[in-house]
Design a protein around this motif. Structure first.
Motif, PDB file in Angstrom:
ATOM      1  N   ALA A 143      16.834  98.959  52.605  1.00  0.00           N
ATOM      2  CA  ALA A 143      17.634  98.109  51.725  1.00  0.00           C
ATOM      3  C   ALA A 143      18.635  97.284  52.528  1.00  0.00           C
ATOM      4  CB  ALA A 143      18.360  98.955  50.690  1.00  0.00           C
ATOM      5  N   ASP A 144      18.843  96.037  52.083  1.00  0.00           N
ATOM      6  CA  ASP A 144      19.822  95.168  52.729  1.00  0.00           C
ATOM      7  C   ASP A 144      21.221  95.766  52.722  1.00  0.00           C
ATOM      8  OD1 ASP A 144      17.916  93.245  53.239  1.00  0.00           O
ATOM      9  OD2 ASP A 144      18.318  92.111  51.402  1.00  0.00           O
ATOM     10  N   ALA A 145      21.494  96.630  51.746  1.00  0.00           N
ATOM     11  CA  ALA A 145      22.838  97.195  51.599  1.00  0.00           C
ATOM     12  C   ALA A 145      23.203  98.141  52.729  1.00  0.00           C
ATOM     13  CB  ALA A 145      22.950  97.939  50.261  1.00  0.00           C
ATOM     14  N   TRP A 146      22.202  98.560  53.527  1.00  0.00           N
ATOM     15  CA  TRP A 146      22.468  99.561  54.576  1.00  0.00           C
ATOM     16  C   TRP A 146      22.060  99.013  55.944  1.00  0.00           C
ATOM     17  CZ3 TRP A 146      25.186 102.171  51.458  1.00  0.00           C
ATOM     18  CH2 TRP A 146      24.747 102.525  50.190  1.00  0.00           C
ATOM     19  N   PRO A 147      22.849  98.117  56.536  1.00  0.00           N
ATOM     20  CA  PRO A 147      22.483  97.558  57.854  1.00  0.00           C
ATOM     21  C   PRO A 147      22.406  98.628  58.936  1.00  0.00           C
ATOM     22  CG  PRO A 147      24.738  96.943  57.250  1.00  0.00           C
ATOM     23  CD  PRO A 147      24.110  97.528  56.020  1.00  0.00           C
ATOM     24  N   GLY A 148      23.220  99.674  58.831  1.00  0.00           N
ATOM     25  CA  GLY A 148      23.153 100.761  59.807  1.00  0.00           C
ATOM     26  C   GLY A 148      21.812 101.458  59.776  1.00  0.00           C
ATOM     27  N   LEU A 149      21.252 101.631  58.572  1.00  0.00           N
ATOM     28  CA  LEU A 149      19.940 102.250  58.427  1.00  0.00           C
ATOM     29  C   LEU A 149      18.862 101.385  59.085  1.00  0.00           C
ATOM     30  CD1 LEU A 149      17.786 104.143  57.284  1.00  0.00           C
ATOM     31  CD2 LEU A 149      18.012 102.959  55.086  1.00  0.00           C
ATOM     32  N   ILE A 150      18.949 100.076  58.902  1.00  0.00           N
ATOM     33  CA  ILE A 150      17.976  99.168  59.519  1.00  0.00           C
ATOM     34  C   ILE A 150      18.011  99.328  61.032  1.00  0.00           C
ATOM     35  CG2 ILE A 150      17.356  96.743  59.846  1.00  0.00           C
ATOM     36  CD1 ILE A 150      18.600  96.205  57.064  1.00  0.00           C
ATOM     37  N   GLU A 151      19.208  99.392  61.596  1.00  0.00           N
ATOM     38  CA  GLU A 151      19.326  99.525  63.049  1.00  0.00           C
ATOM     39  C   GLU A 151      18.818 100.892  63.527  1.00  0.00           C
ATOM     40  OE1 GLU A 151      19.714  98.474  66.780  1.00  0.00           O
ATOM     41  OE2 GLU A 151      20.005  97.128  65.065  1.00  0.00           O
ATOM     42  N   GLN A 152      19.119 101.959  62.773  1.00  0.00           N
ATOM     43  CA  GLN A 152      18.628 103.281  63.151  1.00  0.00           C
ATOM     44  C   GLN A 152      17.107 103.344  63.102  1.00  0.00           C
ATOM     45  OE1 GLN A 152      20.891 106.885  61.691  1.00  0.00           O
ATOM     46  NE2 GLN A 152      21.985 105.307  60.532  1.00  0.00           N
ATOM     47  N   CYS A 153      16.519 102.675  62.126  1.00  0.00           N
ATOM     48  CA  CYS A 153      15.066 102.635  62.012  1.00  0.00           C
ATOM     49  C   CYS A 153      14.463 101.926  63.221  1.00  0.00           C
ATOM     50  CB  CYS A 153      14.667 101.935  60.717  1.00  0.00           C
ATOM     51  SG  CYS A 153      12.879 101.785  60.469  1.00  0.00           S
ATOM     52  N   ARG A 154      15.014 100.795  63.588  1.00  0.00           N
ATOM     53  CA  ARG A 154      14.516 100.063  64.754  1.00  0.00           C
ATOM     54  C   ARG A 154      14.661 100.896  66.017  1.00  0.00           C
ATOM     55  NH1 ARG A 154      16.544  93.847  64.603  1.00  0.00           N
ATOM     56  NH2 ARG A 154      15.661  94.033  66.686  1.00  0.00           N
ATOM     57  N   GLU A 155      15.788 101.567  66.163  1.00  0.00           N
ATOM     58  CA  GLU A 155      16.013 102.389  67.353  1.00  0.00           C
ATOM     59  C   GLU A 155      15.007 103.536  67.424  1.00  0.00           C
ATOM     60  OE1 GLU A 155      19.448 105.310  69.266  1.00  0.00           O
ATOM     61  OE2 GLU A 155      19.953 103.969  67.610  1.00  0.00           O
ATOM     62  N   ALA A 156      14.724 104.159  66.274  1.00  0.00           N
ATOM     63  CA  ALA A 156      13.767 105.270  66.256  1.00  0.00           C
ATOM     64  C   ALA A 156      12.383 104.799  66.674  1.00  0.00           C
ATOM     65  CB  ALA A 156      13.724 105.906  64.874  1.00  0.00           C
ATOM     66  N   ILE A 157      11.948 103.633  66.186  1.00  0.00           N
ATOM     67  CA  ILE A 157      10.635 103.105  66.563  1.00  0.00           C
ATOM     68  C   ILE A 157      10.595 102.833  68.071  1.00  0.00           C
ATOM     69  CG2 ILE A 157       9.054 101.155  66.303  1.00  0.00           C
ATOM     70  CD1 ILE A 157       9.958 100.939  63.402  1.00  0.00           C
ATOM     71  N   VAL A 201      15.151 116.009  57.572  1.00  0.00           N
ATOM     72  CA  VAL A 201      15.902 115.888  56.318  1.00  0.00           C
ATOM     73  C   VAL A 201      16.676 114.573  56.292  1.00  0.00           C
ATOM     74  CG1 VAL A 201      17.856 116.852  55.010  1.00  0.00           C
ATOM     75  CG2 VAL A 201      16.061 118.371  55.887  1.00  0.00           C
ATOM     76  N   ARG A 202      17.285 114.216  57.417  1.00  0.00           N
ATOM     77  CA  ARG A 202      18.066 112.976  57.471  1.00  0.00           C
ATOM     78  C   ARG A 202      17.178 111.764  57.216  1.00  0.00           C
ATOM     79  NH1 ARG A 202      20.748 109.461  61.370  1.00  0.00           N
ATOM     80  NH2 ARG A 202      19.381 110.219  63.015  1.00  0.00           N
ATOM     81  N   GLY A 203      15.973 111.746  57.798  1.00  0.00           N
ATOM     82  CA  GLY A 203      15.061 110.637  57.560  1.00  0.00           C
ATOM     83  C   GLY A 203      14.641 110.535  56.109  1.00  0.00           C
ATOM     84  N   LEU A 204      14.350 111.679  55.488  1.00  0.00           N
ATOM     85  CA  LEU A 204      13.956 111.666  54.082  1.00  0.00           C
ATOM     86  C   LEU A 204      15.100 111.187  53.187  1.00  0.00           C
ATOM     87  CD1 LEU A 204      11.954 115.030  53.911  1.00  0.00           C
ATOM     88  CD2 LEU A 204      11.014 112.735  53.591  1.00  0.00           C
ATOM     89  N   VAL A 205      16.306 111.686  53.444  1.00  0.00           N
ATOM     90  CA  VAL A 205      17.453 111.280  52.622  1.00  0.00           C
ATOM     91  C   VAL A 205      17.769 109.803  52.834  1.00  0.00           C
ATOM     92  CG1 VAL A 205      19.938 111.593  52.255  1.00  0.00           C
ATOM     93  CG2 VAL A 205      18.446 113.593  52.488  1.00  0.00           C
ATOM     94  N   HIS A 206      17.679 109.332  54.082  1.00  0.00           N
ATOM     95  CA  HIS A 206      17.977 107.925  54.344  1.00  0.00           C
ATOM     96  C   HIS A 206      16.934 106.988  53.743  1.00  0.00           C
ATOM     97  CE1 HIS A 206      20.969 108.491  57.924  1.00  0.00           C
ATOM     98  NE2 HIS A 206      21.386 109.001  56.785  1.00  0.00           N
ATOM     99  N   SER A 207      15.744 107.512  53.429  1.00  0.00           N
ATOM    100  CA  SER A 207      14.732 106.672  52.794  1.00  0.00           C
ATOM    101  C   SER A 207      14.794 106.796  51.276  1.00  0.00           C
ATOM    102  CB  SER A 207      13.333 107.036  53.298  1.00  0.00           C
ATOM    103  OG  SER A 207      13.035 108.396  53.025  1.00  0.00           O
ATOM    104  N   ASP A 208      14.604 108.007  50.767  1.00  0.00           N
ATOM    105  CA  ASP A 208      14.509 108.200  49.320  1.00  0.00           C
ATOM    106  C   ASP A 208      15.654 109.039  48.753  1.00  0.00           C
ATOM    107  OD1 ASP A 208      12.339 106.669  48.736  1.00  0.00           O
ATOM    108  OD2 ASP A 208      10.882 108.289  48.815  1.00  0.00           O
TER     109      ASP A 208
END
Length: 251
Positions: A89-103, A165-172
């Motif tokens: 979601a656009d509302a969570w820029p930190g999540l977008i960056e964490q996702c990119r870093e994980a990949i 757990v953190r990945g699941l919560v950060h997604s859904d």
């Protein structure tokens, strides 16, 4: 209209993890043109070598696995290979960056770009090996088919359960603040308390989540809405404190 060096320069910017929008604004080249060059100028690797085993960075992989099970998909390229897309979601820029870093940590050196959608972005990367790294990939919706971890995935999740757990919560999932009122000394007072929710239609994915919570000592309950048991709630004070320490809200 553009010479080969110009095209390669634009693709090099995309390979650094820049979004198509960003590269388009910097170079003046349309997103459609850059997207078409990705397929025409970059030879797609063929799956001639054996698929990789468990990723070297298991910590990042376990988090990415949670994101994939919640909001990810894998789609085949028309010629060969696969795209991994994680909706954030656009509302969570930190999540977008964490996702990119994980990949990046799971597949070092891989190209990543962000595709803007309505209200969200799709963090996207290409690799011929995504189905091997995420064998839960398959036709149809996740909640309409069996979702089971492979033995090597189970070992990775068991080693890093909080990241899963953190990945699941950060997604859904989400961390919210509930409130209620009580009468104390003849005066009605408002009390607020935090809780975590996880919502997913797949019985298998919810079970993977609650099994991990059980191993971590986190108390949870089903929170049925409209007769559908799609919501898992964590509301006990000690369990919320554990989740806050290891998961935390999206940002």
């Amino acid at each position: 209209m553009y010479d080969l060096s110009t095209r390669k320069q634009a693709l090099a910017l995309v390979a650094q993890g820049r979004s198509l929008n960003s590269v388009s604004h910097e170079t003046g080249i349309s997103r459609a043109a850059i997207r078409s060059w990705q397929h025409r100028l970059e030879p797609l690797p063929r799956m001639t070598s054996p698929a990789p085993g468990p990723p070297a960075d298991e910590y990042a992989y376990t988090y990415l696995l949670g994101l994939y099970l919640g909001d990810g998909c894998i789609s085949a390229h028309p010629r060969s290979g696969y795209y991994l897309r994680i909706a954030c979601a656009d509302a969570w820029p930190g999540l977008i960056e964490q996702c990119r870093e994980a990949i990046c940590r799971v597949r070092p050196g891989i190209g990543i770009y962000v595709q803007p959608k309505q209200g969200c972005v799709a963090v996207t990367s290409y690799s011929p090996y995504w189905p091997q790294l995420f064998p839960q990939h398959g036709p149809g919706k996740k909640h309409e088919r069996l979702i089971v971890l492979e033995p090597w995935q189970r070992a990775v999740v068991d080693a890093h359960p909080w990241e899963f757990v953190r990945g699941l919560v950060h997604s859904d999932g989400c961390r919210i603040t509930n409130w209620t009122t009580r009468v104390v000394g003849g005066e009605r007072k408002r009390y607020e308390y935090p809780r975590y929710f996880f919502t997913n239609k797949s019985d298998d994915i919810r079970r993977l989540y609650t099994d991990a919570l059980d191993r971590l000592g986190v108390e949870w309950t089903h929170c049925t809405r409209g007769g559908a048991p799609f919501n898992i709630s964590v509301a006990k004070k000690a369990s919320v404190a554990l989740m806050d320490r290891h998961v935390g809200p999206k940002y």
